[in-house]
Design a protein around this motif. Structure first.
Motif, PDB file in Angstrom:
ATOM      1  N   GLY A 182      41.171  39.546  40.593  1.00  0.00           N
ATOM      2  CA  GLY A 182      41.169  40.646  39.612  1.00  0.00           C
ATOM      3  C   GLY A 182      41.537  40.181  38.333  1.00  0.00           C
ATOM      4  N   SER A 183      42.468  39.273  38.285  1.00  0.00           N
ATOM      5  CA  SER A 183      42.914  38.710  37.008  1.00  0.00           C
ATOM      6  C   SER A 183      41.967  37.695  36.529  1.00  0.00           C
ATOM      7  CB  SER A 183      44.217  38.012  37.131  1.00  0.00           C
ATOM      8  OG  SER A 183      44.754  37.199  35.893  1.00  0.00           O
ATOM      9  N   ARG A 184      41.308  37.018  37.316  1.00  0.00           N
ATOM     10  CA  ARG A 184      40.262  36.201  36.562  1.00  0.00           C
ATOM     11  C   ARG A 184      39.022  36.995  36.058  1.00  0.00           C
ATOM     12  NH1 ARG A 184      39.947  32.241  41.909  1.00  0.00           N
ATOM     13  NH2 ARG A 184      41.431  30.813  41.404  1.00  0.00           N
ATOM     14  N   ALA A 185      38.692  38.363  37.068  1.00  0.00           N
ATOM     15  CA  ALA A 185      37.675  39.253  36.552  1.00  0.00           C
ATOM     16  C   ALA A 185      37.831  39.782  35.130  1.00  0.00           C
ATOM     17  CB  ALA A 185      37.386  40.175  37.641  1.00  0.00           C
ATOM     18  N   ARG A 186      39.196  40.056  34.680  1.00  0.00           N
ATOM     19  CA  ARG A 186      39.504  40.433  33.653  1.00  0.00           C
ATOM     20  C   ARG A 186      39.447  39.531  32.287  1.00  0.00           C
ATOM     21  NH1 ARG A 186      43.342  43.093  36.915  1.00  0.00           N
ATOM     22  NH2 ARG A 186      44.971  41.889  36.191  1.00  0.00           N
ATOM     23  N   GLY A 187      39.109  38.305  32.737  1.00  0.00           N
ATOM     24  CA  GLY A 187      38.989  37.240  31.547  1.00  0.00           C
ATOM     25  C   GLY A 187      40.284  36.336  31.408  1.00  0.00           C
ATOM     26  N   ALA A 188      41.259  36.598  32.299  1.00  0.00           N
ATOM     27  CA  ALA A 188      42.560  35.467  32.158  1.00  0.00           C
ATOM     28  C   ALA A 188      42.328  34.217  32.291  1.00  0.00           C
ATOM     29  CB  ALA A 188      43.575  36.338  33.180  1.00  0.00           C
ATOM     30  N   SER A 189      42.537  33.409  31.369  1.00  0.00           N
ATOM     31  CA  SER A 189      42.589  32.033  31.233  1.00  0.00           C
ATOM     32  C   SER A 189      43.072  31.311  32.785  1.00  0.00           C
ATOM     33  CB  SER A 189      43.114  31.199  30.177  1.00  0.00           C
ATOM     34  OG  SER A 189      44.421  31.385  30.124  1.00  0.00           O
ATOM     35  N   HIS A 190      42.747  30.363  33.153  1.00  0.00           N
ATOM     36  CA  HIS A 190      43.316  29.446  34.547  1.00  0.00           C
ATOM     37  C   HIS A 190      44.902  29.226  34.150  1.00  0.00           C
ATOM     38  CE1 HIS A 190      39.340  29.056  36.193  1.00  0.00           C
ATOM     39  NE2 HIS A 190      39.030  28.092  35.355  1.00  0.00           N
ATOM     40  N   LEU A 191      45.268  28.753  32.756  1.00  0.00           N
ATOM     41  CA  LEU A 191      46.737  28.826  32.776  1.00  0.00           C
ATOM     42  C   LEU A 191      47.443  29.939  32.725  1.00  0.00           C
ATOM     43  CD1 LEU A 191      48.646  26.561  31.541  1.00  0.00           C
ATOM     44  CD2 LEU A 191      48.197  27.272  29.469  1.00  0.00           C
ATOM     45  N   ARG A 192      46.757  31.081  32.242  1.00  0.00           N
ATOM     46  CA  ARG A 192      47.331  32.469  32.357  1.00  0.00           C
ATOM     47  C   ARG A 192      47.533  32.818  33.657  1.00  0.00           C
ATOM     48  NH1 ARG A 192      49.151  36.486  29.056  1.00  0.00           N
ATOM     49  NH2 ARG A 192      49.248  38.643  29.958  1.00  0.00           N
ATOM     50  N   VAL A 193      46.618  32.460  34.652  1.00  0.00           N
ATOM     51  CA  VAL A 193      46.799  32.978  35.999  1.00  0.00           C
ATOM     52  C   VAL A 193      47.656  32.302  36.719  1.00  0.00           C
ATOM     53  CG1 VAL A 193      45.624  33.134  38.094  1.00  0.00           C
ATOM     54  CG2 VAL A 193      44.277  33.862  35.868  1.00  0.00           C
ATOM     55  N   LEU A 194      47.733  30.771  36.393  1.00  0.00           N
ATOM     56  CA  LEU A 194      48.757  29.876  36.965  1.00  0.00           C
ATOM     57  C   LEU A 194      49.972  30.344  36.749  1.00  0.00           C
ATOM     58  CD1 LEU A 194      46.845  26.508  36.619  1.00  0.00           C
ATOM     59  CD2 LEU A 194      47.471  27.539  38.848  1.00  0.00           C
ATOM     60  N   ALA A 195      50.360  30.695  35.521  1.00  0.00           N
ATOM     61  CA  ALA A 195      51.614  30.958  34.847  1.00  0.00           C
ATOM     62  C   ALA A 195      52.268  31.838  35.216  1.00  0.00           C
ATOM     63  CB  ALA A 195      51.671  30.611  33.364  1.00  0.00           C
TER      64      ALA A 195
END
Length: 288
Positions: A182-195
């Motif tokens: 869901g976070s990826r689908a909302r356009g979050a970057s890989h770095l933001r998802v990881l952090a």
């Protein structure tokens, strides 16, 4: 009537199990905090200079003035144990922390991105696991030379693939959750998802493993110092004290016993803390 009597017992049993991780963490953490305070305050609480030689006190038995006795050079064993504890804890803890700092990003990248990133990181780290820990440490020190800093680096390298594997596995599990997609689908970057999502939820098992490895790191440091490859004289080390006392074990057992007890207590502290953390992070609870 039978059910009523058994329910409190069952409830009390469950409650006891529920609090057992806290008790283990409190015991383990309390031991480690006490040892850390002793190590930090070594110059203040050591009754004698750990390197002061007293010829008339050679292999002196424990007394009020020297509670742990004295060694083959007449040095106070209690003072040497206090300073040796500081050296051994510093090497083992700093080694695990250094390994942890490197392993977390490597495990995150391998578990999150997968494919060639995972293969490159995992295959490289697997090369370290081919060698037994002590053999790798001795080889590493033989190349760079003995010393506490080199011993810490060698131990950090040894435990790097273990911690990275745990972080990778935990990252793989967390990455499969729907909130990550869901976070990826909302356009979050890989770095933001990881952090913000992956790392905080995948970090628990690595902390548990680091606590357990700290106990092994302390033993490994003592083994290296025993062989003369770790902390070098005149700095006292627990392994070095064991090496010094082996020749007089029968004549003056206190020279060997007290450094050994210090290692046992420190290892128990790390073990209790690690076991408490493991049970606390176990989603199924503690089962008999």
């Amino acid at each position: 009537m039978t059910e009523t009597a058994s329910t409190p017992i069952a409830g009390g049993k469950i409650e006891s199990h529920r609090h057992s991780p806290k008790r283990l963490m409190l015991v383990g953490g309390g031991i480690l905090v006490l040892l850390a305070l002793i190590a930090i305050a070594a110059p203040l609480i050591a009754p004698h200079d750990p390197e002061a030689v007293e010829v008339h006190r050679v292999l002196g038995a424990p007394s009020l003035q020297h509670p742990f006795g004295s060694d083959v050079l007449g040095r106070d064993v209690l003072s040497r144990v206090i300073y040796a504890l500081r050296a051994s804890l510093m090497v083992s803890v700093s080694a695990v922390l250094a390994s942890l700092i490197l392993a977390v990003p490597l495990g995150l990248a391998a578990g999150y991105f997968g494919r060639w990133v995972d293969s490159t990181i995992s295959r490289t780290l697997d090369l370290i696991l081919v060698f037994p820990a002590m053999l790798l440490a001795v080889t590493f020190i033989a190349i760079l030379g003995p010393g506490s800093v080199i011993a810490a680096i060698a131990i950090a390298v040894i435990y790097l693939p273990i911690l990275a594997r745990v972080m990778r596995t935990s990252t793989l599990i967390v990455s499969r959750n729907d909130y990550i997609a869901g976070s990826r689908a909302r356009g979050a970057s890989h770095l933001r998802v990881l952090a913000t999502h992956v790392a905080p939820n995948a970090f628990g098992p690595v902390i548990v493993q680091a606590s357990v490895l700290s106990a092994f790191a302390l033993q490994l440091e003592a083994g290296l110092s025993f062989l003369g490859l770790g902390t070098q004289p005149p700095t006292p080390s627990l392994g070095g004290m064991l090496a010094d006392g082996r020749e007089v074990l029968i004549q003056a057992p206190w020279v060997e016993i007290f450094p050994g007890l210090a290692i046992v207590v420190a290892v128990l502290g790390f073990t209790f803390l690690g076991e408490g953390l493991r049970r606390a992070f176990d989603p199924r609870g503690v089962a008999e």
